[in-house]
Enzyme design. Sequence first.
Site, PDB file in Angstrom:
ATOM      1  NE  ARG A  92      -3.798   0.085   1.627  1.00 54.09           N
ATOM      2  CZ  ARG A  92      -4.556   0.753   2.493  1.00 54.09           C
ATOM      3  NH1 ARG A  92      -4.692   0.305   3.712  1.00 54.09           N
ATOM      4  NH2 ARG A  92      -5.163   1.854   2.122  1.00 54.09           N
ATOM      5  CG  HIS A 142      -9.780   4.566  10.120  1.00 55.72           C
ATOM      6  ND1 HIS A 142     -10.682   4.222   9.136  1.00 55.72           N
ATOM      7  CD2 HIS A 142     -10.507   4.654  11.269  1.00 55.72           C
ATOM      8  CE1 HIS A 142     -11.894   4.099   9.673  1.00 55.72           C
ATOM      9  NE2 HIS A 142     -11.812   4.370  10.963  1.00 55.72           N
ATOM     10  CB  SER A 213     -19.273   1.721   1.959  1.00 54.30           C
ATOM     11  OG  SER A 213     -18.411   1.310   2.992  1.00 54.30           O
TER      12      SER A 213
HETATM   13  P1  OAD Z   1     -15.278   1.370   1.161  1.00 54.17           P
HETATM   14  O1  OAD Z   1     -14.490   0.557   0.212  1.00 54.17           O
HETATM   15  O2  OAD Z   1     -16.154   0.669   2.133  1.00 54.17           O
HETATM   16  O3  OAD Z   1     -16.218   2.372   0.353  1.00 54.17           O
HETATM   17  C1  OAD Z   1     -15.748   3.159  -0.708  1.00 54.17           C
HETATM   18  C2  OAD Z   1     -16.876   4.054  -1.167  1.00 54.17           C
HETATM   19  O4  OAD Z   1     -16.333   4.900  -2.165  1.00 54.17           O
HETATM   20  C3  OAD Z   1     -18.052   3.311  -1.803  1.00 54.17           C
HETATM   21  O5  OAD Z   1     -19.250   3.755  -1.186  1.00 54.17           O
HETATM   22  C4  OAD Z   1     -18.011   3.735  -3.278  1.00 54.17           C
HETATM   23  O6  OAD Z   1     -19.308   3.916  -3.813  1.00 54.17           O
HETATM   24  C5  OAD Z   1     -17.305   5.075  -3.179  1.00 54.17           C
HETATM   25  N1  OAD Z   1     -16.599   5.485  -4.398  1.00 54.17           N
HETATM   26  C6  OAD Z   1     -16.014   4.714  -5.356  1.00 54.17           C
HETATM   27  N2  OAD Z   1     -15.477   5.481  -6.319  1.00 54.17           N
HETATM   28  C7  OAD Z   1     -15.717   6.782  -5.963  1.00 54.17           C
HETATM   29  C8  OAD Z   1     -15.429   8.062  -6.551  1.00 54.17           C
HETATM   30  N3  OAD Z   1     -14.768   8.169  -7.705  1.00 54.17           N
HETATM   31  N4  OAD Z   1     -15.841   9.168  -5.879  1.00 54.17           N
HETATM   32  C9  OAD Z   1     -16.507   9.078  -4.709  1.00 54.17           C
HETATM   33  N5  OAD Z   1     -16.814   7.906  -4.131  1.00 54.17           N
HETATM   34  C10 OAD Z   1     -16.421   6.779  -4.728  1.00 54.17           C
HETATM   35  O7  OAD Z   1     -14.236   2.347   1.897  1.00 54.17           O
HETATM   36  P2  OAD Z   1     -14.451   3.208   3.218  1.00 54.17           P
HETATM   37  O8  OAD Z   1     -15.879   3.501   3.437  1.00 54.17           O
HETATM   38  O9  OAD Z   1     -13.492   4.335   3.176  1.00 54.17           O
HETATM   39  O10 OAD Z   1     -10.501   1.109   7.820  1.00 54.17           O
HETATM   40  O11 OAD Z   1     -13.966   2.189   4.321  1.00 54.17           O
HETATM   41  C11 OAD Z   1     -13.978   2.614   5.663  1.00 54.17           C
HETATM   42  C12 OAD Z   1     -12.897   1.892   6.435  1.00 54.17           C
HETATM   43  O12 OAD Z   1     -13.030   0.495   6.254  1.00 54.17           O
HETATM   44  C13 OAD Z   1     -11.489   2.182   5.936  1.00 54.17           C
HETATM   45  O13 OAD Z   1     -10.934   3.365   6.462  1.00 54.17           O
HETATM   46  C14 OAD Z   1     -10.723   0.990   6.405  1.00 54.17           C
HETATM   47  C15 OAD Z   1     -11.737  -0.090   6.104  1.00 54.17           C
HETATM   48  O14 OAD Z   1     -11.757  -1.144   6.920  1.00 54.17           O
HETATM   49  C16 OAD Z   1      -9.371   0.618   8.344  1.00 54.17           C
HETATM   50  O15 OAD Z   1      -8.494   0.093   7.696  1.00 54.17           O
HETATM   51  C17 OAD Z   1      -9.285   0.777   9.831  1.00 54.17           C
END
Ligand code: OAD
Length: 269
Positions: A92, A142, A213
């Site tokens: 990463r 995080h 998400s």
């Molecule tokens: P997710 O992978 O769960 O969600 C990513 C989101 O980004 C989804 O809702 C997509 O629809 C959206 N997405 C994709 N492409 C996009 C774009 N071009 N513009 C805007 N949105 C877009 O990732 P997170 O919600 O960030 O924690 O995950 C939260 C946490 O879960 C992370 O920080 C990580 C993980 O476990 C740790 O590692 C502690």
Amino acid sequence: MNRNREARGISFAVSVFVWSIQLAKQASSNLIEIAASDRVFVLTGAGISAESGLRTFRDSNGLWAGYQVETVATPEGWDANPELVWQFYSQRRREAKASQPNPAHCALAELEKRIGARFFLCTQNVDDLHERAGSRNLVHMHGELFRSRCEADCGAPIIEDSHSYNSLHEMPTCVCGSRLRPNIVWFGEIPMEMTRIQHEIDRCSILLVVGTSGAVHPAASFVHWAKVRRGIPARTYYVGPEEPLNAGAFTRIILGKAGEVLPQLFKTT
Ligand code: OAD
Ligand code: ZN
């Protein structure tokens, strides 16, 4: 004949006029108006870095695909196989180093320049693309990919670290002799800077969430906190290509890619 042509001309002009009003309405409904008294709290997730080429977590080819969360993102996984954990975060690090901020990161940095201390950014992302775009008033709830810390919490300071560690004998150690671990918040651990984050949510009037998400708490609860706190509830917005799991809690959902929506999103007065 001439009168017919004239009538057709007038009706064409009227249609163009109505169409441009509709377009203008659509454009203005996608604006977030920020008054001089507003304070803006922004929460970002993996989606904001997607257009920089970094994978999100829960896409079909996302970061967890091919890895079990428990093996690389929990204290138990670290105890069982630190080599695998360092291989995962080293990969990463390499990907993040090779990527660049995109127009969404830049739009947030630009907004901060315009409204100064009334802007606060909380990211769940561990990459450094917000900083590289110019954001300053931000926290990484995080953790941060390019920092490492003592696994025994001996009190030695957290160090800047952008190295890749790929085998057991390469693994870094602290001055106290314990191993160094990535400065990442794993599942089961407490997110960083929560007191400051709570304070900023309590005093914001606009809460904007981008590219997450809504699956991981406490970040997924921020939109609720901004509504149930004392005083006037904040206006809450979500930007992303699909609705998050907590969509029902937002004042408005703006569907689209962050890099296309954010540069046009803010109107400051
Ligand atoms: P997710 O992978 O769960 O969600 C990513 C989101 O980004 C989804 O809702 C997509 O629809 C959206 N997405 C994709 N492409 C996009 C774009 N071009 N513009 C805007 N949105 C877009 O990732 P997170 O919600 O960030 O924690 O995950 C939260 C946490 O879960 C992370 O920080 C990580 C993980 O476990 C740790 O590692 C502690
Ligand atoms: Zn130590």
